[in-house]
Write an enzyme that holds these catalytic residues in place. Structure first.
Site, PDB file in Angstrom:
ATOM      1  N   ASP A  17       0.883  -1.166   0.000  1.00  0.00           N
ATOM      2  CA  ASP A  17       0.000   0.000   0.000  1.00  0.00           C
ATOM      3  C   ASP A  17       0.919   1.214   0.000  1.00  0.00           C
ATOM      4  OD1 ASP A  17      -1.658   2.108   0.583  1.00  0.00           O
ATOM      5  OD2 ASP A  17      -2.231   1.403   2.580  1.00  0.00           O
ATOM      6  N   GLU A  29      -7.068   0.733  -4.498  1.00  0.00           N
ATOM      7  CA  GLU A  29      -7.062   0.630  -3.030  1.00  0.00           C
ATOM      8  C   GLU A  29      -8.375   0.088  -2.458  1.00  0.00           C
ATOM      9  OE1 GLU A  29      -5.733   4.507  -1.842  1.00  0.00           O
ATOM     10  OE2 GLU A  29      -3.738   4.132  -2.631  1.00  0.00           O
ATOM     11  N   ASP A  57     -13.259   4.910   1.517  1.00  0.00           N
ATOM     12  CA  ASP A  57     -11.808   4.958   1.767  1.00  0.00           C
ATOM     13  C   ASP A  57     -11.340   6.419   1.811  1.00  0.00           C
ATOM     14  OD1 ASP A  57      -9.065   4.808   1.727  1.00  0.00           O
ATOM     15  OD2 ASP A  57      -8.921   3.519  -0.031  1.00  0.00           O
TER      16      ASP A  57
END
Ligand code: AMP
Length: 582
Positions: A8, A147, A170
């Site tokens: 990430d 993501e 998110d």
């Protein structure tokens, strides 16, 4: 087989994970931490620091450090740190390299393959920049994964049996993404994604700093230009206070002087949670439009969403939780740590790429979050008007996908068609993003209406290839959209890979020492004279031990310094609070 890791690459923090026998796990960094701040610095000796040490250095030497560079991926922005200049891709590459080093220490073997995540709403240019950053770090990027899709995979990995529809909300440091995901018969299908690439927790922190300064009769922009040290320290203070306000009703913010120091007369301002919420609400309201758009694209009503999943550090704010609960009429879920869930999902995807047994029966599909098309001219009466956008791939089409559309010549004996490829949602190309352009030549002279078939192929990484075929001759022109005025071209990537090799950096074993030194320098400035003397002695001892290279002496001095800092760092407790909040 070589391990493939999931990464990430975040705006504020990054993390690496791998798929272990019991599911995905975070790979610890050199300091034993699970998150690595996405901050790069260059110290006075010209050595590069990445992560926590750079974040410490940033407080005292903002001119030598860069953060939030993910927001500028794929642009011409350059960062001058000390005597060195970096592109956003190189800075991201340094963060990735540090995570790669952590993974190599963890597996005790080379790690060269990774799945890297990016915001769903990253455009083609930003995705290519992410691929370039991976290459600069010496990684083969097996997949660029959205993501929110990664987060959905992390949730779906353990819970594929129950069919349901969920929405991933998110909100990270710099970007907001929303995805609608359906789990059906063991398949995890992203139905729609939408978002904003400049909306996140960092905006809240800066708004808070601006309001604090305003309260003291100063403008943020002016302070940033004239007293950058004051601003960098104040932003750090606001970041800590903002985190505290996720748990407490009020938090104090110490305001440094123009030199970034806390003199005897340093002002202290108390901020309440209510105040902060009032300040961030206008920004937060911008989350609603992407939610509406994602739902409209899936033709789902809010009450058909079974679960809302929170991802990203900024979703720890109670005001965000309340907003989501109000919008969907049910409390959101946060079973997995919102800071780690994206890396965990990327690790599962890495397992899928590497065909690890544990994920054999999971199928994941994703969508292209943008409409892709070409510029066309329209005829109004006798006149042609150009500048119109004609979609070839509609947004939220499942990828990989390949679509073909026929275009034709507008003038007699026209032998060339210039194709301009755009991404966006506007009817007019001027408001969309130009991805690339090329000429289709060799159209046989003839009357108006000679055909050219244009095929768009959008791959799993969200990277586009355009192929044009002249219908009359079957002659093909293929164009992978890589070159553009902005972002790095192939030559620049190669040069960056070479430049990376010549950069001085500290060995990984030295990471904790560098971090402690940077932290001690920051704390030193804040202490009263008697404690300063003590810290100065400890630092002298530690530096002498480092010089001597005696492991026992280094360890003894390091422990003394560590203990002193944990007792006397005014910001230490607040950091701990943030960890507790997980
Ligand atoms: P991410 O990009 O997911 O790492 O999110 C980082 C953002 O989350 C930063 O803007 C942080 O300030 C914010 N954040 C992290 N923890 C908290 C917290 N406890 N309360 C409010 N914001 C937080």
């Amino acid at each position: 087989m070589d391990p493939i890791i999931g990464i990430d690459l975040g705006t504020t923090n990054s993390a690496a994970a791998h798929l272990g026998p019991d599911g995905p796990e975070i790979i610890p960094n050199a300091l034993g931490g699970r998150l690595t701040p996405s901050v790069v610095g260059v110290d006075d000796a010209g050595t590069v620091l990445v992560g926590a040490a750079a974040k410490e250095l940033q407080v005292l030497r903002p001119d030598r450090c860069a953060a939030l560079f993910k927001r500028h991926m794929g642009t011409d922005r350059r960062y001058e740190l000390g005597k060195k200049t970096f592109t956003p891709e190189e800075l991201s590459g340094l963060v990735l390299r540090s995570l790669k080093d952590d993974a190599e220490a963890f597996f005790k073997r080379p790690v060269t393959r990774a799945v890297i995540t990016c915001p769903a709403y990253f455009n083609d240019r930003q995705r290519k920049a992410t691929l370039a950053a991976g290459r600069i770090a010496g990684l083969t990027v097996e997949r660029i994964l959205n993501e929110p899709t990664a987060a959905a995979i992390a949730y779906g990995f353990h819970e594929t049996r129950t069919d349901r529809t969920f929405l991933v909300f998110d909100l990270g440091g710099g970007t907001f993404d929303v995805s609608v995901v359906q789990v059906f018969d063991g398949t995890l299908e992203v139905r729609a994604s939408a978002g904003e690439t400049s909306l996140g927790g960092e905006d809240f922190t800066r708004t808070m700093a601006a309001r604090v300064l305003e309260g003291l009769g100063q403008s943020f922009e002016r302070a940033e230009a004239v007293t950058p040290l004051l601003v960098s320290r104040l932003v750090q203070q606001c970041e800590l206070a903002k985190r505290r306000l996720s748990k407490d009703d009020a938090a104090a913010v110490r305001v440094p002087d123009a030199a970034g120091e806390y003199g005897a007369k340093a002002a202290e301002v108390t901020i309440t949670r209510q105040q902060l919420e009032g300040w961030v609400n206008p920004t937060l309201a911008r989350c609603e439009l992407p939610i509406r758009r994602a739902l409209a694209d899936t033709r789902l009503a809010r009450d058909q969403i079974d679960e809302v999943i929170l991802v990203g550090g900024a979703t720890r704010m109670p005001v965000v939780v309340r907003l989501v609960a109000d919008l969907f009429g049910k409390p959101p879920q946060g079973r997995l740590n919102p800071d780690e869930v994206v890396a965990l999902g990327a690790a599962v995807q890495a397992g899928l790429v590497g065909r690890a047994g544990a994920v054999d029966d999971l199928v994941v599909t994703d969508v292209s979050p943008f409409t892709l098309g070409v510029e066309v001219s329209k005829r109004f009466g006798g006149d042609f008007q150009d500048g119109y956008f004609d979609p070839v791939i509609d947004r939220n089409t499942t990828i990989p996908t390949s679509r073909v559309k026929r275009y034709s010549t507008l003038h007699p004996n026209q032998t060339i068609i210039s194709l301009k490829v755009y991404q966006g949602e506007s009817r007019r190309v001027g408001e969309n993003l130009l991805l690339g352009e090329f000429d289709v030549k060799g159209i046989p002279p003839g009357p108006v209406g000679q055909g050219v078939d244009v095929r768009f192929t959008y791959d799993l990484n969200g990277v586009l290839e355009v192929e044009a075929t002249v219908v009359a001759t079957k002659q093909k022109v293929t164009h992978v959209i890589t070159k553009h005025a902005q972002g790095l071209n192939e030559q620049q990537v190669r040069a960056a890979v070479r430049a990376m090799e010549t950069l001085k950096s500290h060995p990984r074993e030295d990471a904790e020492n560098r971090f402690l030194l940077a932290r001690a320098e920051r704390v030193f400035k804040e202490l009263p004279a008697d404690l300063r003397r003590l810290l100065s002695e400890l630092l002298d001892g530690f530096e002498a031990a480092l010089e001597s290279q005696e492991p026992a002496a280094i360890e003894a001095n390091r422990e003394g310094l560590r203990q002193f800092l944990s007792r006397h760092d005014p910001d230490h407790e607040a950091e701990g609070d943030a960890e507790d909040a997980e």
